[in-house]
Design a protein around this motif. Structure first.
Motif, PDB file in Angstrom:
ATOM      1  N   PHE A  77       0.921  -1.296  -0.041  1.00  0.00           N
ATOM      2  CA  PHE A  77       0.021   0.068  -0.063  1.00  0.00           C
ATOM      3  C   PHE A  77       0.805   1.397   0.084  1.00  0.00           C
ATOM      4  N   LEU A  78       1.749   1.357   0.839  1.00  0.00           N
ATOM      5  CA  LEU A  78       2.811   2.513   0.922  1.00  0.00           C
ATOM      6  C   LEU A  78       3.606   2.815  -0.342  1.00  0.00           C
ATOM      7  N   MET A  79       3.929   1.205  -0.986  1.00  0.00           N
ATOM      8  CA  MET A  79       4.839   1.407  -2.097  1.00  0.00           C
ATOM      9  C   MET A  79       4.222   1.892  -3.244  1.00  0.00           C
ATOM     10  N   PHE A  80       2.744   1.675  -3.403  1.00  0.00           N
ATOM     11  CA  PHE A  80       1.966   2.183  -4.454  1.00  0.00           C
ATOM     12  C   PHE A  80       2.173   3.837  -4.573  1.00  0.00           C
ATOM     13  N   PHE A  81       2.191   4.492  -3.322  1.00  0.00           N
ATOM     14  CA  PHE A  81       1.989   6.051  -3.322  1.00  0.00           C
ATOM     15  C   PHE A  81       3.635   6.340  -3.602  1.00  0.00           C
ATOM     16  N   ALA A  82       4.450   5.500  -3.005  1.00  0.00           N
ATOM     17  CA  ALA A  82       5.954   6.147  -3.128  1.00  0.00           C
ATOM     18  C   ALA A  82       6.416   6.024  -4.525  1.00  0.00           C
ATOM     19  N   ARG A  83       5.934   4.988  -5.223  1.00  0.00           N
ATOM     20  CA  ARG A  83       6.331   5.004  -6.635  1.00  0.00           C
ATOM     21  C   ARG A  83       5.770   6.017  -7.592  1.00  0.00           C
ATOM     22  N   GLY A  84       4.493   6.558  -7.133  1.00  0.00           N
ATOM     23  CA  GLY A  84       3.953   7.882  -7.935  1.00  0.00           C
ATOM     24  C   GLY A  84       4.784   9.149  -7.450  1.00  0.00           C
ATOM     25  N   LEU A  85       5.526   9.169  -6.635  1.00  0.00           N
ATOM     26  CA  LEU A  85       6.513  10.497  -6.411  1.00  0.00           C
ATOM     27  C   LEU A  85       7.663   9.898  -6.991  1.00  0.00           C
ATOM     28  N   ASN A  86       8.163   8.829  -7.502  1.00  0.00           N
ATOM     29  CA  ASN A  86       9.444   8.837  -7.780  1.00  0.00           C
ATOM     30  C   ASN A  86       9.657   9.120  -9.496  1.00  0.00           C
ATOM     31  N   PRO A  87      10.316  10.118  -9.606  1.00  0.00           N
ATOM     32  CA  PRO A  87      10.408  10.757 -11.043  1.00  0.00           C
ATOM     33  C   PRO A  87      11.048   9.498 -12.047  1.00  0.00           C
ATOM     34  N   ASN A  88      11.861   8.456 -11.531  1.00  0.00           N
ATOM     35  CA  ASN A  88      12.417   7.432 -12.240  1.00  0.00           C
ATOM     36  C   ASN A  88      11.381   6.624 -12.782  1.00  0.00           C
ATOM     37  N   ILE A  89      10.285   6.455 -12.415  1.00  0.00           N
ATOM     38  CA  ILE A  89       9.348   5.573 -12.515  1.00  0.00           C
ATOM     39  C   ILE A  89       8.151   6.074 -13.735  1.00  0.00           C
ATOM     40  N   HIS A  90       8.356   5.770 -14.856  1.00  0.00           N
ATOM     41  CA  HIS A  90       7.198   6.163 -15.990  1.00  0.00           C
ATOM     42  C   HIS A  90       5.962   5.637 -15.459  1.00  0.00           C
TER      43      HIS A  90
END
Length: 399
Positions: A356-369
């Motif tokens: 659940f937390l990683m879902f939102f963390a990935r959304g903030l990661n500029p290296n993940i398209h």
């Protein structure tokens, strides 16, 4: 002057990637779909958007003839839907299709039972049943017994095809069973609606995709992606993927496509077991694939390469993908994966909380398209998100 190309099925994610690829390369893109709400029709890379009759409409072929003539279309991006729709007049349209010219060879590849039968019956020197789950093709129109099932301790995936004349189109054509008794019962039930079924041993491991562009038995371009989720979605979709390189898996895909005489683009789907370093083919999709946006981010522009090969005769391409590029299908893919994981009884609560937390963390990661967050066409991301939210609310209130 721009070269006009036609991209059908503009509602499909892979075709949206093709629209963007060809549009940014300077082609005059005609995006089409039978769904007037198709997202691809609203892409900024589509010079023209058109809604056409459904493929099973008797007017579709004549509509296609007229549209091609009026707009001087030079190439039709091949999807399984448009190829089946044009099958009755394949010879007429094949000068516009960047696939093989032999009708039987092309359409044999769109039958999973035919493809696996070819692998089973091939000379052992080709090794086509190596790195392949134990499988059998069952003719459901003839009597069969439990001996038709391949041996398996991990369960069976069953895929039925070719609807009987009296069969129901809504009939189940795909399922998983844990035991041979369940598998045989499922085949018996499927036989009332379908003519053939492919039965395969279930395989473990994470999902691998191998994208390939073939020409006369040679790979002009090849790349690999892996599923980043340790637990795959129960429906098999890769919502979070990363570019990688697995030469032995890539070679296996090329070998199979060469044996099948496939021309054009295709994708091999595998399960890779990291502990044993073994892999097994699940299926080959003879069309553009759902994660095509990742290939674009990784520098493997398959739609552009296929257009240049077909229209310009180009056959030398830079086929070294950027590795460790990550791209995700946020809405609905990642949300669906999260919900799927939360529903699983074999996942503990701490693992669910971390997901659940990683879902939102990935959304903030500029290296993940993200598939729809594409340069020059980012409005589609918002449109897709609004549609997703609207669909979810509709489902809630209809319960």
């Amino acid at each position: 002057m721009k070269i006009p190309v036609f991209v059908p099925d503009a509602h499909a994610r892979a075709c949206i990637a093709a629209i963007r690829s060809l549009g940014r390369a300077g082609y005059e893109v005609h995006a089409g779909s039978s769904d007037y709400n198709a997202l691809g029709l609203k892409s900024k890379f589509a010079d023209h958007s058109v809604v056409y009759p459904s493929y099973d409409d008797s007017t579709f072929i004549e509509w296609m003839r007229d549209y091609i003539a009026r707009h001087n279309i030079q190439m039709i991006v091949p999807t399984s839907g448009i190829l089946w729709a044009l099958k009755p007049v394949f010879n007429e349209f094949k000068p516009l299709l960047p696939v093989g010219t032999d009708e039987e060879t092309v359409f044999d590849c769109f039958s999973k039972t035919t493809v696996v039968n070819k692998f089973i019956n091939a000379d052992s020197k080709f090794g086509l049943m190596k790195n392949h789950p134990r499988s059998s093709v069952v003719n459901l129109t003839e009597p069969f017994d439990p001996d038709v099932l391949p041996g398996s301790k991990t369960g069976y995936y069953i895929k039925a095809e070719k609807l009987r004349t009296c069969g129901a189109e809504s009939a189940c054509s795909f399922l998983f069973t844990e035991t041979s008794e369940e598998a045989f019962a499922a085949l018996t039930l499927m036989s009332t609606n379908w003519e053939y079924a492919l039965v395969q041993e279930a395989c473990s491991g994470f999902q691998i995709g191998v994208s390939v562009f073939m020409d006369n038995g040679k790979a002009l371009a090849v790349s690999c992606v892996r599923d980043c989720h340790p637990l795959p979605h129960s429906r098999g979709t890769m919502s979070l993927r990363e570019s990688c390189w697995l030469p032995e898996v890539a070679e296996d895909t090329i070998k199979r496509l060469s044996y099948l005489n496939w021309q054009g683009c295709a994708m091999g789907e595998y399960r890779y077991d990291e502990q044993t370093k073994t892999f097994n083919l699940i299926e080959i999709n003879f069309r553009y694939w759902q994660y095509l946006h990742l290939d674009l981010w990784a520098g493997m522009d398959y739609p552009l390469m296929q257009a240049q090969w077909f229209l310009d005769g180009k056959s030398n391409f830079e086929n070294k993908p950027k590795l460790n590029v990550v791209c995700r299908d946020t809405w609905p893919g990642e949300v669906a994966h999260l919900v799927n994981e939360w529903r699983r009884k074999d996942v503990n609560y701490s693992a669910k909380a971390r997901s659940f937390l990683m879902f939102f963390a990935r959304g903030l990661n500029p290296n993940i398209h993200s598939d729809f967050w594409f340069p020059g066409d980012r409005a589609l991301y918002l449109k897709n998100f609004i549609r997703y939210i609207g669909s979810e609310f509709k489902n809630i209130f209809q319960r």
